[in-house]
Design an enzyme around this catalytic site. Structure first.
Site, PDB file in Angstrom:
ATOM      1  N   SER A 117      -9.908  -0.329   7.128  1.00 44.53           N
ATOM      2  CA  SER A 117      -9.307  -0.135   5.804  1.00 44.53           C
ATOM      3  C   SER A 117      -8.656  -1.371   5.196  1.00 44.53           C
ATOM      4  O   SER A 117      -8.310  -1.358   4.017  1.00 44.53           O
ATOM      5  CB  SER A 117      -8.280   0.997   5.848  1.00 44.53           C
ATOM      6  OG  SER A 117      -8.941   2.232   5.870  1.00 44.53           O
ATOM      7  N   SER A 138      -9.757   2.011   2.944  1.00 46.01           N
ATOM      8  CA  SER A 138      -8.852   2.764   2.087  1.00 46.01           C
ATOM      9  C   SER A 138      -7.844   1.896   1.347  1.00 46.01           C
ATOM     10  O   SER A 138      -7.277   2.337   0.342  1.00 46.01           O
ATOM     11  CB  SER A 138      -8.105   3.793   2.933  1.00 46.01           C
ATOM     12  OG  SER A 138      -7.224   3.146   3.842  1.00 46.01           O
ATOM     13  N   LYS A 174       0.851  -1.203   0.000  1.00 46.67           N
ATOM     14  CA  LYS A 174       0.000   0.000   0.000  1.00 46.67           C
ATOM     15  C   LYS A 174       0.886   1.252   0.000  1.00 46.67           C
ATOM     16  O   LYS A 174       1.924   1.278   0.664  1.00 46.67           O
ATOM     17  CB  LYS A 174      -0.890  -0.019   1.249  1.00 46.67           C
ATOM     18  CG  LYS A 174      -1.945   1.080   1.288  1.00 46.67           C
ATOM     19  CD  LYS A 174      -2.803   0.959   2.563  1.00 46.67           C
ATOM     20  CE  LYS A 174      -3.898   2.024   2.621  1.00 46.67           C
ATOM     21  NZ  LYS A 174      -4.686   1.934   3.868  1.00 46.67           N
TER      22      LYS A 174
END
Lengths: 488, 488
Positions: free
Chosen positions: B179, B155, B80
């Site tokens: 997330s 997210s 990420k």
């Protein structure tokens, strides 16, 4: 209506540690700009602070020395404000719960003259907390440059109660506080290097009343003489305003050294909302009580306690203690010398007069004396010198000569006496013969002495001393002369 | 060899150990798959195939030399964009960090490298991890591989979508309020958030420090367990990291821990706002556990309805301070319009941050403001402790808690983009877990009629990862949803 001033001080002290408050980056003064940084200091994305326990311990030690209560838990808050010298745009500090609570500092006010000890009193403290120093901005012609070397250096903020009433008290407080901190090795407190910085809060109130007036806060006071001047300026300014029927605006003011005056920086309305909240990156640290006991045991004797002890136990006068006790190294030097020879007064005299004079003369610049550790003399040099004087091996007069010699060469005084043949002469026959010559050669002095002028004897001693190169035992000489004239 | 990119870590590790395949081949397969599908999925913000292949080559050389670092050695794993990888872009999907390259590895990345992982590419996300749909990325909108019209969740939407589409063998994400788990559920993969403190946050760009945790996305529970084992550590660079406790050989323990377990079902999570298909699906999953001899216990988490408001106070407060460092002074976007320090801050931040980030900074600034702090932040922290208390009480009776991961399956792009509140409710089942600092995992539990994945959340006790994995693994292995792949 006469007014009295109420003064409170906030002092930022840079704590002497190898690394910064929250990172492993080293800290020292005077390095090339932005060389003492790392990812944490610069607040790079993803970095986290890590506590430097050495700074916490030194701050706890400072608190213990100043009689503070040490918090059970060391906690951290974020103080949020945007300023380019702050890499994270928040400062890690202790808002809610300071590490050290309360405390008091004994101060010595100036006496009526330099040789006379002034009054002592205590100034109470509100708190001492730890925080991180910001970086340093330098405003140049068309740009501002930032040096982050200082950023993250550990700072202890000492906050007094509004407990002082004059610039004299404030200056005495700062001097005494600085002495104690330097003594304990917590900071070098060099104001020019920013290691000891002061903000002053000043308000006025009618004499005889208790309610505090509206205060102003003076920033940027980077020398003790600035603190003094700024406080005096502010007392005068506020007195003028109040006398004209005006009222004081609560504001922060900036002291300008050039113009010796202060200017409003921001008013209460413009004050920052720092949005304090507990820092979620640092876990509260439980303060280990047994470790605190250890730290307490490591504390040096405070300078003013030492001064009292020297005056009481060693019967030293204030003129000597005021010189010795402001400098821990000198005191240690003195006390070590006493181990060799128990003559406190004479040893203290040699240290505070002869040694300090030579140290000052030996430094290059002249305005900053060498440290006692930097010279060739050890406590044993001074003690031995005093000892051989006391034992009558050399005279006081010769002692001065030996001192100068050993300061330069570092040789032991007895070796110098031996090498140069400076031993005091106790040869009664030789001295008697010389006395006889002197009496015969100066009838005028003999007559004056007989008339009761004791000082006239000096004129007779001179030639004897000259003939013995100063080595005649002065007591013996004095006795012989008197006896010979009286009997003669 | 076909479909290497859809194999599990365990399968590939066995093939590598048997010499049937090389890391270079696996990495090439993932690179090829990404080249083939990422134009549709848009999971990657950037990638460096050459660098990945050279890591793979090094892994193969280790294996040939008999120095394999274990089951993860040679496995390509996507990261990420909020986790720092040395010399790679670290943009947090924000314009603010458009040209920023990290000079260091996050601790979890360094740990993965030690296990031989091939670090592969930067995965899309909501800007600074703020969002539940990955629509808040400043660069691109990632699509859900099961239905390209829908969002992948957020997210960590890029991490979940890349996993589902076979663009990596596993991925790493971060979870502040759901997330990892919510996008895992929406994309039909395994996503896990550990106990707070188990994985170091050093190198994770902070959104909300007291809630942020790193965690794995994987095809199976066992793969996630292997990744967890590699990443956990008490890190001296993160004061909030905690030494692992209890069973940490998670993958091995899967085969030993067979239940039956006492499983709690909080009634509050099945009330309003839940999609009927999701509700039915999760009830079926609960029935399955019951059929396996598990005791199902009705529990109550009465304060869970306050989790979303509490979260949006605590998380935004911390974010407003954490994101203050992005100011254009030292790195990141720097406005050309700036005329002084203040406009440098305001213009750089105004241009660099997207709307959702600004919304949360403003909210967080507000709740910390003087006069509002007690009513919002302090009170939220009190409720947070009650939420934790609810869980602690429940865990006196049960080994784990079963809930839906998300109240709805993936929704259409743009559907909630203009309705922040509706978007915030996407995390209603995951947020309380972060507030309580507990571990939780989302595993695929079936599909809606329209073919969208549904996720089951298993919430464990603090440091109860081993049991949580085992409970999840039992369902996964008996149902085999992980073998289903989206048609791209």
């Amino acid at each position: 209506m006469p007014y009295e001033a109420v003064i409170g001080l906030e002092i930022h002290v840079q704590i002497k540690t190898r690394t910064k408050m929250f990172s492993a980056a080293p800290y020292q003064y005077g390095a090339a700009p932005n060389t003492l940084t790392d990812a944490v200091v610069l607040g790079l994305p993803g970095t986290l602070p890590v506590l430097n326990y050495a700074a916490i311990e030194k701050c706890a030690k400072l608190g213990l020395m100043l009689g503070c209560e040490i918090a059970e838990v060391c906690k951290w808050d974020r103080k949020n404000y945007f300023y380019p010298d702050s890499p994270k745009n928040y400062q890690l500090t202790q808002n809610e719960e300071p590490l050290c609570i309360g405390g008091k500092v004994e101060i010595e006010l100036p006496g009526p003259s330099r040789n006379v000890e002034g009054d002592h009193r205590w100034v109470t403290l509100n708190r001492i907390h730890l925080e991180e120093d910001p970086g340093k901005l330098t405003h140049e012609a068309f740009e501002t440059v930032i040096d982050f070397n200082r950023a993250g250096a550990p700072l202890a903020e000492i906050v007094t109660e509004p407990d002082m009433s004059s610039s004299t008290e404030a200056v005495a407080f700062l001097n005494c506080l600085r002495n104690m901190i330097v003594y304990a090795g917590i900071s070098d407190c060099d104001m020019e290097k920013g290691q000891f910085r002061c903000d002053a809060n000043v308000s006025l109130r009618p004499v005889g009343t208790n309610k505090l007036g509206t205060r102003t806060e003076m920033k940027n006071l980077n020398s003790i003489s600035n603190v003094k001047a700024a406080i005096e300026y502010e007392i005068d300014r506020q007195t003028e305003v109040l006398k004209k029927g005006g009222s004081i605006t609560q504001e922060t003011r900036r002291w300008d050294v050039e113009s010796s005056s202060s200017f409003p920086l921001r008013s209460k309305e413009e004050a920052h909302d720092y949005r304090y909240f507990p820092d979620p990156d640092l876990m509260p640290v439980q303060m280990d009580r047994s470790r605190i006991k250890e730290l307490e045991a490591e504390l040096p004797e405070p300078p003013l306690d030492k001064q009292r002890r020297y005056q009481e136990s060693f019967k030293l006068p204030f003129t000597l203690t005021s010189v010795l006790c402001v400098n821990r190294e000198l005191c240690e030097f003195f006390e070590e010398a006493l181990q060799t020879h128990q003559a406190p007064r004479q040893i203290a005299n040699y240290i505070s007069n002869d040694l300090l004079r030579e140290l000052s003369a030996a430094s290059d610049s002249g305005d900053c004396a060498l440290d006692v550790g930097q010279c060739k003399l050890t406590p044993s040099h001074i003690a031995t010198l005093v000892k051989i004087i006391d034992e009558g091996i050399i005279s006081k007069q010769i002692g001065k000569e030996v001192f100068n010699e050993m300061f330069v060469t570092g040789e032991m005084p007895d070796a110098i006496v031996e090498k140069k043949g400076l031993k005091q002469s106790n040869d009664i026959d030789e001295i008697e013969a010389l006395c006889r010559e002197a009496i015969a050669g100066n009838a005028k002095a003999v007559a004056q002495y007989k008339e009761g002028n004791v000082k006239a004897l000096n004129a007779l001693k001179g030639p004897v001393m000259k003939a013995t190169r100063g080595q005649a035992n002065p007591a013996m000489l004095d006795g012989l002369l008197k006896k010979m004239i009286d009997e003669g | 060899m076909s479909d290497l990119h859809f194999k599990t870590i365990t399968e590939l590790a066995a093939m590598l150990a048997a010499g049937e395949i090389t890391s270079v081949a696996i990495t090439q397969a993932v690179i090829d798959r990404t080249a083939a599908v990422d134009a549709q999925v848009k999971a990657f913000l950037s990638s460096d195939p050459k660098d990945a292949l050279s890591q793979a080559k090094a892994s193969d050389e280790r294996r040939i030399a008999g120095k394999s670092l274990g089951p993860l050695d040679g496995i390509p794993i996507g990261i990420k964009d909020t986790l720092a990888v040395k010399d790679q872009p670290l943009r947090c999907a924000s314009k603010m960090l458009e040209n920023y390259v990290s000079p260091f590895d996050a601790t979890c990345i360094a740990k993965l490298r030690k296990a031989g992982v091939v670090i592969w590419g930067r995965l899309n996300m909501d800007e600074f991890a703020m969002g539940s749909s990955t629509e808040n990325s400043a660069y691109q909108t990632t699509c859900n591989p099961w239905n390209l019209e829908t969002i992948p969740g957020g997210s960590s939407g890029g991490s979940a979508a890349a996993m589902a589409a076979g663009e990596a063998i596993a991925t790493i994400g971060t979870d502040t309020g759901g997330s990892i788990r919510q996008p895992a559920a929406l994309c039909g993969v395994v996503g896990m958030k550990p106990t707070y403190g188990l994985i170091s946050r050093y190198g994770l760009v902070a959104f909300a420090s007291s809630l942020d945790q790193v965690g794995p996305f994987a095809r199976t529970v066992e793969d996630a367990a292997l990744l967890m084992e590699a990443m956990l550590s008490k890190d001296p660079l993160d004061s909030t990291s905690i030494a692992p406790q209890g069973e940490t050989n998670y993958a091995a323990a899967l085969k030993e821990k067979m239940g039956p377990w006492k499983l709690g079902v909080p009634q509050e999570f099945f009330a309003e706002g839940i999609d009927p298909e999701v509700k039915t699906n999760i009830e079926k999953a609960i029935d399955w556990y019951k059929s396996q001899g598990c005791e199902i216990v009705d529990i109550s988490l009465p304060h869970s309805e306050l989790a979303v408001p509490v979260y949006y106070i605590v998380a935004t407060a911390e974010a407003s301070s954490n994101l203050a460092r992005f100011d254009g002074v030292r790195y990141g976007h720097r406005s050309d319009e700036a005329k002084d320090a203040m406009t440098l801050f305001t213009k750089s931040r105004g241009e660099g941050f997207g709307d959702e980030v600004k919304r949360r900074i403003i909210l967080g600034t507000y709740v910390l403001s003087s006069g509002y702090y007690d009513a919002y932040y302090l009170r939220a922290q009190k409720v947070r402790r009650r939420i934790l208390g609810d869980f602690e009480k429940a865990f006196e009776q049960v080994d784990a808690i079963l809930t839906p991961t998300s109240p709805t399956p993936a929704f259409k792009r743009g559907e909630r983009a203009d309705d922040p509140l509706a978007m915030y409710l996407s995390d209603v089942f995951t947020i309380s877990v972060n507030l309580a600092g507990l571990p939780a995992i989302s595993i695929p539990s079936g599909f809606t009629e329209s073919g969208l994945p549904i996720g089951l959340q298993v919430i464990g006790k603090a440091f109860g990862e081993a049991d949580m994995f085992a409970i999840a693994n039992a369902f996964e292995q008996s149902h085999g949803y992980y073998k289903m792949m989206p048609a791209l």
